[in-house]
Design a protein around this motif. Structure first.
Motif, short mmCIF file in Angstrom:
data_model
loop_
_atom_site.label_atom_id
_atom_site.label_comp_id
_atom_site.label_asym_id
_atom_site.label_seq_id
_atom_site.Cartn_x
_atom_site.Cartn_y
_atom_site.Cartn_z
N LEU A 285 0.83 -1.40 -0.04
CA LEU A 285 -0.06 0.24 0.08
C LEU A 285 0.80 1.08 -0.05
O LEU A 285 0.29 2.40 -0.57
CB LEU A 285 -0.86 -0.05 1.23
CG LEU A 285 -1.93 -1.14 1.33
CD1 LEU A 285 -2.63 -0.98 2.54
CD2 LEU A 285 -2.79 -1.21 0.26
N GLY A 286 1.96 1.13 0.69
CA GLY A 286 2.74 2.39 0.73
C GLY A 286 4.03 2.34 0.08
O GLY A 286 4.35 1.31 -0.32
N ARG A 287 4.75 3.51 0.28
CA ARG A 287 6.16 3.54 -0.61
C ARG A 287 6.96 4.64 0.22
O ARG A 287 6.59 5.50 0.71
CB ARG A 287 6.23 3.43 -1.87
CG ARG A 287 5.51 4.82 -2.56
CD ARG A 287 5.31 4.80 -4.13
NE ARG A 287 6.22 6.07 -4.49
CZ ARG A 287 5.98 6.64 -5.57
NH1 ARG A 287 5.08 5.97 -6.39
NH2 ARG A 287 6.74 7.58 -6.06
N ALA A 288 8.41 4.14 0.23
CA ALA A 288 9.28 5.29 0.66
C ALA A 288 9.80 6.16 -0.47
O ALA A 288 9.40 5.81 -1.71
CB ALA A 288 10.33 4.44 1.35
N ALA B 59 12.17 3.96 -2.39
CA ALA B 59 11.86 2.58 -2.56
C ALA B 59 10.50 2.13 -2.59
O ALA B 59 9.67 2.81 -2.14
CB ALA B 59 12.67 1.97 -1.25
N VAL B 60 10.39 0.92 -3.37
CA VAL B 60 9.21 0.36 -3.12
C VAL B 60 9.37 -1.30 -3.03
O VAL B 60 10.53 -1.78 -3.37
CB VAL B 60 8.41 0.47 -4.36
CG1 VAL B 60 7.98 2.05 -4.52
CG2 VAL B 60 9.18 0.09 -5.90
N LEU B 61 8.21 -2.08 -2.97
CA LEU B 61 8.22 -3.59 -3.01
C LEU B 61 7.77 -3.65 -4.47
O LEU B 61 6.56 -3.21 -4.90
CB LEU B 61 7.48 -4.08 -1.90
CG LEU B 61 8.13 -4.17 -0.39
CD1 LEU B 61 6.97 -4.78 0.45
CD2 LEU B 61 9.46 -4.88 -0.46
N ALA B 62 8.24 -4.48 -5.18
CA ALA B 62 7.83 -5.18 -6.44
C ALA B 62 7.82 -6.59 -6.46
O ALA B 62 8.31 -7.33 -5.52
CB ALA B 62 9.03 -4.68 -7.51
N ALA B 63 7.04 -7.01 -7.53
CA ALA B 63 6.82 -8.42 -7.84
C ALA B 63 6.85 -8.57 -9.14
O ALA B 63 6.83 -7.74 -10.02
CB ALA B 63 5.58 -8.86 -6.99
N GLY B 64 7.50 -9.81 -9.88
CA GLY B 64 7.55 -10.11 -11.10
C GLY B 64 8.19 -11.42 -11.27
O GLY B 64 8.14 -12.05 -10.45
N ASP B 65 8.57 -11.42 -12.57
CA ASP B 65 9.24 -12.83 -13.11
C ASP B 65 10.69 -13.07 -12.60
O ASP B 65 11.36 -12.02 -11.72
CB ASP B 65 9.18 -13.16 -14.39
CG ASP B 65 9.89 -12.08 -15.18
OD1 ASP B 65 10.76 -11.49 -14.65
OD2 ASP B 65 9.51 -11.87 -16.42
#
Length: 99
Positions: free
Chosen positions: A57-60, A63-69
């Protein structure tokens, strides 16, 4: 003096330790990624340019959290990210869902 020692021990155990563990955690395929970018770059735009998606939900500011292959970590670095690490620990520390 005793309070100083107790405070330093508390900081080492609950502040520096987890942060250091996150800083050295290599990306793991299928796990969330912690993506850190330079201040002049939008982290979400970097993730999108690399073909990933921002999670959480949040981000700095940097930085962010990511998802992918499985190749997302390499593409993020090519897209301008300064650092890409396993984001499982930070997700847990920030109260993210376990899924």
């Amino acid at each position: 003096m005793t309070r100083l020692i107790i405070g330093a021990a508390f900081l080492a155990a609950f502040g520096i330790g987890p942060a250091a563990a996150i800083a050295v955690a290599r990306p793991v395929a299928g796990a969330p990624l912690l993506v850190v970018t330079p201040p002049w770059v939008d982290p979400a735009a970097t993730v999108e340019a690399a073909g990933g998606r921002v999670i959480g939900l949040g981000r700095a500011p940097l930085a962010v959290l990511a998802a992918g292959d499985a190749e997302l970590a390499d593409r993020l670095l090519d897209a301008g990210a300064w650092l890409v690490r396993d984001g499982t620990g930070i997700k847990w520390m920030c109260g993210g869902p376990n899924g």
